[in-house]
Design an enzyme around this catalytic site. Structure first.
Site, PDB file in Angstrom:
ATOM      1  N   GLU A 209       0.655  -1.303  -0.200  1.00  0.00           N
ATOM      2  CA  GLU A 209       0.267   0.448   0.338  1.00  0.00           C
ATOM      3  C   GLU A 209       0.861   1.620   0.398  1.00  0.00           C
ATOM      4  O   GLU A 209       1.452   1.197   0.450  1.00  0.00           O
ATOM      5  CB  GLU A 209      -1.311   0.193   1.132  1.00  0.00           C
ATOM      6  N   CYS A 243      -3.013   9.960   2.570  1.00  0.00           N
ATOM      7  CA  CYS A 243      -1.649   8.627   1.428  1.00  0.00           C
ATOM      8  C   CYS A 243      -2.626   9.634  -0.145  1.00  0.00           C
ATOM      9  O   CYS A 243      -2.345   9.428  -1.003  1.00  0.00           O
ATOM     10  CB  CYS A 243      -1.644   7.579   1.510  1.00  0.00           C
TER      11      CYS A 243
HETATM   12  P1  NAD Z   1       7.745   4.547   5.003  1.00  0.00           P
HETATM   13  O1  NAD Z   1       8.252   3.756   4.412  1.00  0.00           O
HETATM   14  O2  NAD Z   1       9.319   6.080   5.545  1.00  0.00           O
HETATM   15  O3  NAD Z   1       8.463   3.109   6.217  1.00  0.00           O
HETATM   16  C1  NAD Z   1       6.819   2.427   6.581  1.00  0.00           C
HETATM   17  C2  NAD Z   1       7.664   1.315   7.891  1.00  0.00           C
HETATM   18  O4  NAD Z   1       8.796   1.325   6.954  1.00  0.00           O
HETATM   19  C3  NAD Z   1       7.780   2.677   8.653  1.00  0.00           C
HETATM   20  O5  NAD Z   1       7.223   0.855   9.727  1.00  0.00           O
HETATM   21  C4  NAD Z   1       9.216   1.653   8.728  1.00  0.00           C
HETATM   22  O6  NAD Z   1       9.575   1.371   9.784  1.00  0.00           O
HETATM   23  C5  NAD Z   1       9.847   0.773   7.267  1.00  0.00           C
HETATM   24  N1  NAD Z   1      10.817   1.526   7.150  1.00  0.00           N
HETATM   25  C6  NAD Z   1      11.376   2.466   6.565  1.00  0.00           C
HETATM   26  N2  NAD Z   1      12.924   2.552   6.027  1.00  0.00           N
HETATM   27  C7  NAD Z   1      13.362   0.544   6.151  1.00  0.00           C
HETATM   28  C8  NAD Z   1      14.004   0.483   5.470  1.00  0.00           C
HETATM   29  N3  NAD Z   1      15.173   0.460   4.893  1.00  0.00           N
HETATM   30  N4  NAD Z   1      13.981  -1.444   5.208  1.00  0.00           N
HETATM   31  C9  NAD Z   1      13.062  -1.804   6.063  1.00  0.00           C
HETATM   32  N5  NAD Z   1      11.492  -1.099   6.933  1.00  0.00           N
HETATM   33  C10 NAD Z   1      12.164   0.263   6.678  1.00  0.00           C
HETATM   34  O7  NAD Z   1       6.388   5.682   4.803  1.00  0.00           O
HETATM   35  P2  NAD Z   1       6.153   6.271   6.044  1.00  0.00           P
HETATM   36  O8  NAD Z   1       6.570   7.663   6.086  1.00  0.00           O
HETATM   37  O9  NAD Z   1       5.875   5.596   7.489  1.00  0.00           O
HETATM   38  O10 NAD Z   1       4.618   6.595   5.253  1.00  0.00           O
HETATM   39  C11 NAD Z   1       4.749   7.675   4.661  1.00  0.00           C
HETATM   40  C12 NAD Z   1       4.216   7.227   2.646  1.00  0.00           C
HETATM   41  O11 NAD Z   1       3.478   5.852   3.073  1.00  0.00           O
HETATM   42  C13 NAD Z   1       3.948   8.230   1.618  1.00  0.00           C
HETATM   43  O12 NAD Z   1       4.121   7.482   0.853  1.00  0.00           O
HETATM   44  C14 NAD Z   1       2.178   8.035   2.054  1.00  0.00           C
HETATM   45  O13 NAD Z   1       1.434   7.703   0.701  1.00  0.00           O
HETATM   46  C15 NAD Z   1       2.247   6.403   2.217  1.00  0.00           C
HETATM   47  N6  NAD Z   1       0.925   5.321   3.286  1.00  0.00           N
HETATM   48  C16 NAD Z   1       0.455   5.169   1.873  1.00  0.00           C
HETATM   49  C17 NAD Z   1      -1.085   4.116   2.717  1.00  0.00           C
HETATM   50  C18 NAD Z   1      -1.451   3.383   1.539  1.00  0.00           C
HETATM   51  O14 NAD Z   1      -2.660   2.939   2.695  1.00  0.00           O
HETATM   52  N7  NAD Z   1      -1.221   3.065   0.363  1.00  0.00           N
HETATM   53  C19 NAD Z   1      -1.374   4.687   4.024  1.00  0.00           C
HETATM   54  C20 NAD Z   1      -0.734   5.666   4.689  1.00  0.00           C
HETATM   55  C21 NAD Z   1       1.097   6.153   4.439  1.00  0.00           C
END
Ligand code: NAD
Length: 456
Positions: A209, A243
């Site tokens: 997602e 998002c």
């Molecule tokens: P992110 O990708 O930075 O983090 C998401 C998760 O991944 C967290 O639990 C984090 O700990 C983990 N993570 C981060 N870096 C990592 C790595 N290098 N290796 C493994 N795991 C890692 O995203 P965010 O900042 O938490 O959220 C924002 C983004 O998420 C935006 O792009 C938003 O559009 C998207 N989003 C999508 C939805 C949806 O339903 N489609 C919902 C909410 C947010």
């Protein structure tokens, strides 16, 4: 406990077949609901400490969705998990055919920070409803909400069934080294790629997602005031950190001025009861994101807002005008309270610009002209969206929620979520009383004739 040990425990628990029992699943879902209800005070406190989210917004955008998902799973779980008969056809006469939905096994849910409860717990609830075990890794950025979810879940459930593992990149990387039966990830596109690669090593199926820039079309024949009201609510809720927020607006040039004016009035109206918006508006999650957003506010294009306070991580609802696709603010997902407005004179040109970019997670269309609405729905590929509204498609669990292309793989909510966490086992079931010999040797021309006739 080590991640490896939790996973081994979960695999053993899953193999004990306890989760296959529907009554067991219903009991667990009711238990989650009870635990959340009993701890609502802690949930409100934690999210307020993390980014100043009020009780009202927390209930409306997080807890209500959790309760709705739990209730919907409890109500429908027997129906969703039933064997489904399908027709067999003459080739296999006299057999019957059916499909058995079965749980996948041990699942990993990785949450994003912007709606920390909803994005971590809705997929977890659906996975448990489908009969799996769950390890949940919430986002570490809102540390209090991560902590409170770990406390509530780990105090109420044995780790062999449902367990929260807190942490950031290090812990997630360690989790990803192991083989799960399903990974459900919510977050950014770059991290989505890391998850996909890690899952590929084990051939683990994933649901991703992700995010992206969601366009909002405002056509000349729209109800300008109502359009502005709905966009302002959807864009500035959660300080734009949603998002599926309208990332930018494409407005027909002929109504641009009136539309901008209406947006401004709606923002003023929306906050007229907020004595001091700087004190009460939701915070940007951290200083990194504040700095990133602050750079996007180009004073030459500022139409409204633009007030910022770095110490408080505060950015007021902001509208930018005279924007083009080449501007910095159009290069990546904004994910903050900044709304760029781009005008167009030909709808086809606007469509072309959107189609040249990655497929968005959402798209919103404001118009009274059915022909134009259908044209946009037909020509642009996106995850999901709304006509004459924004965001609210997410609240209908009959609508599968997910992206397409770079905005994601797979979907969830309601039945779609149950299916996402299930395997559909196809069975042909035959009795012994007769065996047509047509497929067996010795082969003959009359047998071939019959087969050809059957497949003609
Ligand atoms: P992110 O990708 O930075 O983090 C998401 C998760 O991944 C967290 O639990 C984090 O700990 C983990 N993570 C981060 N870096 C990592 C790595 N290098 N290796 C493994 N795991 C890692 O995203 P965010 O900042 O938490 O959220 C924002 C983004 O998420 C935006 O792009 C938003 O559009 C998207 N989003 C999508 C939805 C949806 O339903 N489609 C919902 C909410 C947010």
């Amino acid at each position: 406990m080590k991640i490896k040990d939790i996973l081994t425990q979960q695999q053993n628990f899953f193999n004990s077949n306890k989760t296959k029992n529907i009554n067991f699943r219903i009991e667990q879902l009711s238990k989650i609901k009870k635990a959340l209800k009993e701890n609502e005070g802690l949930l409100y406190k934690a999210i307020y400490e993390d980014f100043g989210k009020s009780e009202f917004e927390t209930y409306v955008t997080e807890l209500s969705l959790l309760y709705h998902e739990i209730n919907s799973c409890i109500k429908n779980i027997r129906k969703w998990s039933k064997r489904k008969k399908v027709s067999t056809g003459i080739i296999n006469f006299p057999a019957k055919s059916y499909i058995i939905p079965e749980p996948l096994g041990t699942t990993l849910v990785i949450g994003a920070w912007n709606y920390p409860y909803q994005l971590s717990l809705v997929p977890s609830i659906t996975s448990l409803a489908a009969g799996n075990t769950v390890i949940l890794k919430p986002s570490e950025l809102p540390s209090k909400t991560s902590e409170v979810m770990a406390k509530i879940i780990n105090d109420n459930f044995p780790s062999e069934y449902f367990c929260v593992v807190e942490g950031g990149i290090k812990e997630t990387t360690e989790l990803l080294e192991h083989r799960f039966d399903k990974i459900f990830f919510t977050g950014s596109i770059p991290v989505g790629k890391i998850i996909y690669q890690a899952a590929a090593k084990h051939l683990t199926p994933v649901t991703l997602e992700l995010g992206g820039k969601s366009p909002t079309f405002v056509l000349a024949d729209t109800d300008i005031k109502m359009t502005a009201k709905r966009i302002v609510w959807a864009k500035f809720l959660n300080a734009g950190q949603t998002c599926i927020a309208p990332d930018y607006v494409l407005v027909d040039k002929s109504i641009e001025e009136r539309f901008l004016e209406a947006l401004k009035n709606e923002i003023k109206e929306y906050h007229k009861n907020t004595e001091n918006i700087e004190e009460n508006y939701l915070r940007i999650i951290n200083v990194n994101n504040f700095d990133r957003l602050n750079k996007l506010i180009d004073n030459d294009r500022l139409y409204f807002g633009g007030k910022t306070n770095r110490n408080e991580r505060f950015i007021s609802p902001t509208i930018l005008q005279n924007i083009s696709f080449e501007d910095e603010v159009m290069k990546g997902e904004i994910f903050g309270p900044i709304l760029p407005v781009i005008s167009f004179t030909k709808l086809d040109d606007a469509i072309k610009m959107v189609k040249e970019r990655p497929k968005p997670l959402s798209c919103y269309i404001y118009s009274k002209n059915r022909k134009n609405i259908d044209k946009l729905l037909n020509e642009i590929s996106f995850g999901g969206g709304a006509v004459n509204d924004s965001l609210m498609h997410l609240s209908n669990s009959n609508l599968p929620f997910g992206g397409v292309g770079l905005s994601g793989i797979g979907s969830y909510h309601g039945k779609a979520g149950f299916d996402t966490f299930s395997h559909f086992k196809s069975i042909l079931d035959k009795p012994f009383w007769i065996e047509p010999n047509i497929k067996y040797a010795p082969y003959s021309t009359w047998k071939l004739k019959i087969i050809k006739w059957l497949f003609k």
